[in-house]
Design a protein around this motif. Structure first.
Motif, PDB file in Angstrom:
ATOM      1  N   GLU A 193       1.020  -1.210  -0.144  1.00 26.93           N
ATOM      2  CA  GLU A 193       0.158   0.083  -0.139  1.00 26.93           C
ATOM      3  C   GLU A 193       0.940   0.984  -0.161  1.00 26.93           C
ATOM      4  O   GLU A 193       1.594   1.489   0.841  1.00 26.93           O
ATOM      5  CB  GLU A 193      -0.899  -0.004   1.159  1.00 26.93           C
ATOM      6  CG  GLU A 193      -1.958  -0.970   1.288  1.00 26.93           C
ATOM      7  CD  GLU A 193      -2.936  -0.885   2.211  1.00 26.93           C
ATOM      8  OE1 GLU A 193      -3.234   0.539   2.794  1.00 26.93           O
ATOM      9  OE2 GLU A 193      -4.001  -1.675   2.553  1.00 26.93           O
ATOM     10  N   GLN A 244     -11.376   6.992   3.915  1.00 28.58           N
ATOM     11  CA  GLN A 244     -12.225   6.872   4.876  1.00 28.58           C
ATOM     12  C   GLN A 244     -13.205   8.092   4.992  1.00 28.58           C
ATOM     13  O   GLN A 244     -14.325   8.103   5.530  1.00 28.58           O
ATOM     14  CB  GLN A 244     -11.920   6.461   6.446  1.00 28.58           C
ATOM     15  CG  GLN A 244     -10.702   6.932   6.972  1.00 28.58           C
ATOM     16  CD  GLN A 244     -10.359   6.134   8.186  1.00 28.58           C
ATOM     17  OE1 GLN A 244     -10.997   6.687   9.173  1.00 28.58           O
ATOM     18  NE2 GLN A 244      -9.224   5.577   7.909  1.00 28.58           N
ATOM     19  N   GLU A 298     -18.102   2.013   9.344  1.00 26.37           N
ATOM     20  CA  GLU A 298     -18.396   2.102  10.652  1.00 26.37           C
ATOM     21  C   GLU A 298     -19.884   1.620  10.993  1.00 26.37           C
ATOM     22  O   GLU A 298     -20.320   1.176  11.809  1.00 26.37           O
ATOM     23  CB  GLU A 298     -18.190   3.295  11.538  1.00 26.37           C
ATOM     24  CG  GLU A 298     -16.667   3.526  11.644  1.00 26.37           C
ATOM     25  CD  GLU A 298     -16.356   4.762  12.317  1.00 26.37           C
ATOM     26  OE1 GLU A 298     -17.254   5.633  12.517  1.00 26.37           O
ATOM     27  OE2 GLU A 298     -15.122   5.128  12.676  1.00 26.37           O
TER      28      GLU A 298
HETATM   29  P1  C2E Z   1      -4.088   3.924   6.319  1.00 25.07           P
HETATM   30  O1  C2E Z   1      -3.036   2.817   5.903  1.00 25.07           O
HETATM   31  O2  C2E Z   1      -5.014   4.640   5.560  1.00 25.07           O
HETATM   32  O3  C2E Z   1      -4.800   2.853   7.562  1.00 25.07           O
HETATM   33  C1  C2E Z   1      -6.028   2.903   7.976  1.00 25.07           C
HETATM   34  C2  C2E Z   1      -6.435   3.701   9.297  1.00 25.07           C
HETATM   35  O4  C2E Z   1      -7.764   3.864   9.400  1.00 25.07           O
HETATM   36  C3  C2E Z   1      -6.078   3.036  10.232  1.00 25.07           C
HETATM   37  O5  C2E Z   1      -5.242   4.264  11.396  1.00 25.07           O
HETATM   38  C4  C2E Z   1      -6.880   2.216  11.134  1.00 25.07           C
HETATM   39  O6  C2E Z   1      -6.655   2.029  12.458  1.00 25.07           O
HETATM   40  C5  C2E Z   1      -8.083   3.264  10.633  1.00 25.07           C
HETATM   41  N1  C2E Z   1      -9.371   2.850  10.763  1.00 25.07           N
HETATM   42  C6  C2E Z   1      -9.472   1.461  10.366  1.00 25.07           C
HETATM   43  N2  C2E Z   1     -10.875   1.221  10.212  1.00 25.07           N
HETATM   44  C7  C2E Z   1     -11.679   2.574  10.838  1.00 25.07           C
HETATM   45  C8  C2E Z   1     -12.929   2.989  11.153  1.00 25.07           C
HETATM   46  O7  C2E Z   1     -13.948   2.327  10.939  1.00 25.07           O
HETATM   47  N3  C2E Z   1     -12.988   4.067  11.726  1.00 25.07           N
HETATM   48  C9  C2E Z   1     -11.914   4.796  11.799  1.00 25.07           C
HETATM   49  N4  C2E Z   1     -12.144   6.181  12.186  1.00 25.07           N
HETATM   50  N5  C2E Z   1     -10.580   4.802  11.691  1.00 25.07           N
HETATM   51  C10 C2E Z   1     -10.557   3.577  11.019  1.00 25.07           C
HETATM   52  P2  C2E Z   1      -4.064   3.994  12.100  1.00 25.07           P
HETATM   53  O8  C2E Z   1      -3.627   2.556  12.468  1.00 25.07           O
HETATM   54  O9  C2E Z   1      -3.901   5.133  13.074  1.00 25.07           O
HETATM   55  O10 C2E Z   1      -2.928   4.319  11.068  1.00 25.07           O
HETATM   56  C11 C2E Z   1      -2.631   5.568  10.243  1.00 25.07           C
HETATM   57  C12 C2E Z   1      -2.002   5.741   9.086  1.00 25.07           C
HETATM   58  O11 C2E Z   1      -0.610   5.348   9.520  1.00 25.07           O
HETATM   59  C13 C2E Z   1      -2.207   4.492   8.294  1.00 25.07           C
HETATM   60  O12 C2E Z   1      -3.350   5.032   7.335  1.00 25.07           O
HETATM   61  C14 C2E Z   1      -0.970   4.653   7.406  1.00 25.07           C
HETATM   62  O13 C2E Z   1      -0.943   5.694   6.570  1.00 25.07           O
HETATM   63  C15 C2E Z   1       0.097   4.868   8.377  1.00 25.07           C
HETATM   64  N6  C2E Z   1       0.612   3.730   8.859  1.00 25.07           N
HETATM   65  C16 C2E Z   1       0.319   2.499  10.025  1.00 25.07           C
HETATM   66  N7  C2E Z   1       1.102   1.600  10.132  1.00 25.07           N
HETATM   67  C17 C2E Z   1       1.997   1.677   9.060  1.00 25.07           C
HETATM   68  C18 C2E Z   1       3.106   1.043   8.596  1.00 25.07           C
HETATM   69  O14 C2E Z   1       3.495  -0.267   9.263  1.00 25.07           O
HETATM   70  N8  C2E Z   1       3.918   1.550   7.711  1.00 25.07           N
HETATM   71  C19 C2E Z   1       3.966   3.025   7.170  1.00 25.07           C
HETATM   72  N9  C2E Z   1       4.587   3.370   6.373  1.00 25.07           N
HETATM   73  N10 C2E Z   1       2.601   3.583   7.511  1.00 25.07           N
HETATM   74  C20 C2E Z   1       1.991   2.976   8.476  1.00 25.07           C
END
Ligand code: C2E
Ligand code: MG
Ligand code: MG
Ligand code: MG
Length: 280
Positions: A150, A204, A240
Motif C-alpha cells: 500500500e 475513509q 463504521e
Molecule cells: P491507513 O493505511 O489509511 O490505515 C487506515 C487507518 O484507519 C488506520 O489508522 C486504522 O486503524 C483506521 N481505521 C480503520 N477502520 C476504521 C474505522 O472504521 N473508523 C476509523 N475512524 N478509523 C478506522 P492507524 O492505524 O492509526 O494508521 C494511520 C496511518 O498510519 C495509516 O493509514 C498509514 O498511512 C500509517 N501507517 C500505519 N501503519 C504503518 C506502517 O506499518 N508503515 C507505514 N509506512 N505507515 C503506516
C-alpha cells in the motif's frame, strides 16, 4: 501595558515553540530505542467481502507504546522515522513481523488470505527493496500473490519518476500494488492508466460522509466505476455503520474494512476472528 502585553505574547509564542521542539526531540530520542526495547508491534485489520462478509485479507498497522510518550500515533511515528532515516529499519521490522505473524494466523484458514502492508516511499527507493521483500516472504512460506503493497496517492505525485520503476518491478515479481487514501491526493486519473496498480482504497473521509453528503456519495460511486473499468479491486476504508456497508454493497464495492467488521487486532484476536468468520 502594551509592552507587557507584547512581552507576554512573545513569551507565550516562545513557550509553544519550545514545547514543540522538546516534543520533537524526545520523539526522536525515544524512537531511536523503540525497536531495541521492543516497543513496536503490529495489529491486523480484517478486510471482508461485502457480499459474503468472509475475510479476504488483513492490513497490518504499526503500533508504538513508549513508557514516556504513551501510545504514539503511527502517522507521527512514520513522519519522524522518515525524517531521521530510521524508516529503513522500522519498515523492515514491519514487513518481517507482519509476514511472520500472518503466516501463523493464516495457517488454520482453508482459503488463501492476503496481507496488505503500508510502505513508505523511502523504502521503495532502497536499492534492494524488491529482493529483500521476496526473501522475507519466502522465508515465512507466504506467496507473493498474497502480498499487497500500500502506497499513498501523494507519493505518486511527489516521486512519480523514481517510484514507477520500482512499482513495475514489484508487480512483475508477483506482488500487488494498492493506492491508499484514494481521492484525497488530487492525483491525475492518468496515473491509473500508466501505473501498475491493482487496487484502490477509498479514503475513509468519503465513506464517513456517504450518507450525509451528496458530493462524497457521488465521488464514491465514481471511484467504484473507475475501479470497475480499470479492472481494479476496490476497497472501502473506515466502514463504521450498517448503512454505509449496505450503500457500498449496492454500489458493488468489493471489499470493506472498518470498525463495523473489526478494529485492528493483535495476533491472537486475529486468529479468533478468522476461526469465527469461517464458522459462519
Ligand atoms: P491507513 O493505511 O489509511 O490505515 C487506515 C487507518 O484507519 C488506520 O489508522 C486504522 O486503524 C483506521 N481505521 C480503520 N477502520 C476504521 C474505522 O472504521 N473508523 C476509523 N475512524 N478509523 C478506522 P492507524 O492505524 O492509526 O494508521 C494511520 C496511518 O498510519 C495509516 O493509514 C498509514 O498511512 C500509517 N501507517 C500505519 N501503519 C504503518 C506502517 O506499518 N508503515 C507505514 N509506512 N505507515 C503506516
Ligand atoms: Mg493503508
Ligand atoms: Mg487509508
Ligand atoms: Mg490514511
Amino acid at each position: 501595558s502594551l509592552k507587557a502585553n507584547r512581552k507576554g505574547r512573545y513569551l507565550f509564542f516562545d513557550d509553544s515553540i519550545q514545547q514543540k521542539l522538546q516534543y520533537e526531540m524526545s520523539l526522536e530520542r525515544e524512537l531511536r530505542g523503540a525497536l531495541e526495547n521492543q516497543e513496536l508491534s503490529m495489529h491486523y485489520q480484517p478486510q471482508v467481502c461485502l457480499e459474503t462478509k468472509k475475510i479476504m485479507a488483513v492490513e497490518s498497522l504499526l503500533r508504538w507504546k513508549n513508557p514516556k510518550l504513551g501510545q504514539v500515533s503511527p502517522i507521527e511515528l512514520i513522519r519522524k522515522a522518515e525524517e531521521t532515516g530510521l524508516i529503513h529499519q522500522i519498515g523492515r521490522f514491519v514487513i518481517k513481523r507482519s509476514c511472520e505473524q500472518v503466516a501463523q494466523a493464516f495457517a488454520s484458514s482453508q482459503q488463501q488470505l492476503g496481507l496488505s502492508i503500508n510502505i513508505s516511499p523511502l523504502q521503495l527507493l532502497e536499492p534492494l527493496f524488491t529482493e529483500d521483500l521476496i526473501e522475507i516472504v519466502d522465508e515465512y512460506g507466504l506467496s507473493r500473490g498474497q502480498i499487497t503493497i500500500e502506497i499513498t496517492e501523494h507519493v505518486l505525485i511527489n516521486d512519480f519518476d523514481l517510484v514507477t520503476p520500482v512499482l513495475n518491478q514489484l508487480q512483475h515479481s508477483g506482488f500487488s500494488i494498492a493506492l491508499d487514501d484514494f481521492g484525497t491526493g488530487y492525483s491525475s486519473l492518468n496515473y491509473l492508466y500508466t501505473l501498475p496498480i491493482n487496487e484502490i482504497k477509498i479514503d475513509q473521509s468519503f465513506v464517513r460522509n456517504i450518507m450525509f453528503n451528496k458530493q462524497s456519495d457521488s465521488l464514491v460511486k465514481a471511484i467504484i466505476a473507475i475501479g470497475e473499468s480499470h479492472d481494479l479491486k476496490v476497497v472501502a476504508e473506515g466502514i463504521e455503520t450498517q448503512e454505509q456497508c449496505d450503500q457500498l454493497g449496492d454500489y458493488k464495492c468489493h471489499i470493506g474494512q472498518g470498525y463495523l467488521f473489526a478494529k485492528p487486532l493483535v495476533l491472537d484476536d486475529l486468529k479468533n476472528f478468522i476461526q469465527n468468520n469461517s464458522n459462519t
